[in-house]
Enzyme design. Structure first.
Site, PDB file in Angstrom:
ATOM      1  N   LEU A  74    -100.495 -72.673  26.261  1.00 15.92           N
ATOM      2  CA  LEU A  74    -100.240 -73.954  26.933  1.00 15.92           C
ATOM      3  C   LEU A  74    -100.918 -74.053  28.300  1.00 15.92           C
ATOM      4  O   LEU A  74    -100.369 -74.613  29.245  1.00 15.92           O
ATOM      5  CB  LEU A  74     -98.730 -74.208  27.085  1.00 15.92           C
ATOM      6  N   CYS A 131     -91.174 -73.917  22.537  1.00 15.90           N
ATOM      7  CA  CYS A 131     -91.225 -73.081  23.735  1.00 15.90           C
ATOM      8  C   CYS A 131     -89.949 -72.252  23.885  1.00 15.90           C
ATOM      9  O   CYS A 131     -88.882 -72.651  23.432  1.00 15.90           O
ATOM     10  CB  CYS A 131     -91.394 -73.963  24.964  1.00 15.90           C
ATOM     11  N   GLY A 244    -100.703 -80.982  10.015  1.00 11.19           N
ATOM     12  CA  GLY A 244    -100.890 -79.662   9.415  1.00 11.19           C
ATOM     13  C   GLY A 244    -102.011 -79.617   8.393  1.00 11.19           C
ATOM     14  O   GLY A 244    -101.805 -79.965   7.240  1.00 11.19           O
TER      15      GLY A 244
END
Length: 304
Positions: A74, A131, A244
């Protein structure tokens, strides 16, 4: 014959159902040389965090069969930099802008929602809940229905912008997570994020990524993603963004048939910078061939 490709994603009006996936398109700067960004249904920003993040040690990307592993970590300049430098550039394309945010605490998510609330050009917020919650021992927010519900509720309390929650596939029951975030106020869900994977260099006996494991994306995960979109579509009554392994219009149409209202194109952007535009044109051609006049005529129409 004219075809209506427009969709309404929880109040975000899109001229077509195609957008780039967060982290694969930057702010559109590099891609603007190859395509007309204005043609997209929406523009999704790379993940933004409250403070700057340097990311993981390299190597951070490696190719795999039918996909790639990444552990970028990130990396970004933080939300203040995004609002001052990146958002003004993105606004010029005059398409809906969805800002993907990530945090390590509920307070960080809440603060970023407040920072984005009422900002010109921001059409919606996408919560990256893959996260780790540092106050809950490092467990990912998206791995627990309780934590996913809490972070969604915190975000919901601090903004009235359309709220999209991006679900991780690295769970036993993704439908349970979807129900939890919708009950907490999510207006839409996007799925899937990357699948945890690992690759080893047999010449050095070392992992290919410095972080050892990373997120697998690309065509290899498409059947998993289509299945999860279909399952979630049976579970919640909110729009779904299918993600995806989408590289062609045919791939995107699978997700739409499974119940997705819109789709996001990720890894394909690295191979073909015009992938999103080609997919938009391909969907339109598909509908025309079948004498269909509206994209909604195929959404959720898989025969089971």
């Amino acid at each position: 014959m004219s075809v209506n490709l427009s969709v309404n994603l929880a109040g975000i009006k899109m001229k077509n159902p195609v957008m780039p996936a967060s982290g694969t398109f930057g702010t559109g700067r590099e891609f603007s040389e190859f395509m007309d960004i204005k043609s997209l249904g929406a523009l999704v920003a790379k993940t933004v965090t409250l403070r700057p993040v340097v990311g993981n040690k390299p190597p951070r990307i490696c190719e795999t069969n039918s996909g790639m592993l990444n552990s970028i970590g990130l990396q970004n300049e933080g939300i203040d930099h995004f609002l001052k430098h990146d958002l003004p550039y993105m606004r010029k394309f005059k398409v809906p802008i969805i800002v993907n945010i990530a945090g390590n605490t509920l307070e960080e998510y809440a603060q970023m929602c407040r920072d984005l609330h009422g900002v010109e050009g921001v059409s919606g917020i996408e919560l990256n809940i893959s996260c780790p919650n540092i106050k809950a021992g490092g467990i990912a927010f998206g791995a627990s229905a309780r934590l996913a519900e809490q972070v969604t509720a915190a975000a919901r309390y601090n903004t009235d912008l359309p709220l999209i929650v991006k679900l991780t596939p690295n769970v036993y029951n993704i439908s349970k997570i979807a129900r939890a975030v919708v009950s907490a106020g999510a207006d839409a869900v996007s799925l899937i994020n990357t699948v945890v994977g690992m690759s080893i260099n047999i010449k050095t006996f070392e992992p290919c990524l410095a972080n050892i494991t990373g997120g697998l994306s690309g065509p290899a995960i498409k059947p998993i993603a289509v299945r999860m979109v279909w399952e979630v579509a049976q579970t919640v009554n909110v729009p779904i963004i299918g993600i995806g392994g989408i590289t062609t219009a045919e791939d995107a149409i699978e997700f739409l048939l499974a119940g997705a209202t819109a789709v996001a194109v990720g890894t394909a952007n690295f191979i073909n910078p015009r992938a999103t535009i080609e997919i938009i044109h391909g969907i339109e051609a598909f509908l025309k061939e079948r004498e269909l006049t509206d994209i909604k005529q195929i959404i959720g129409k898989v025969k089971t």
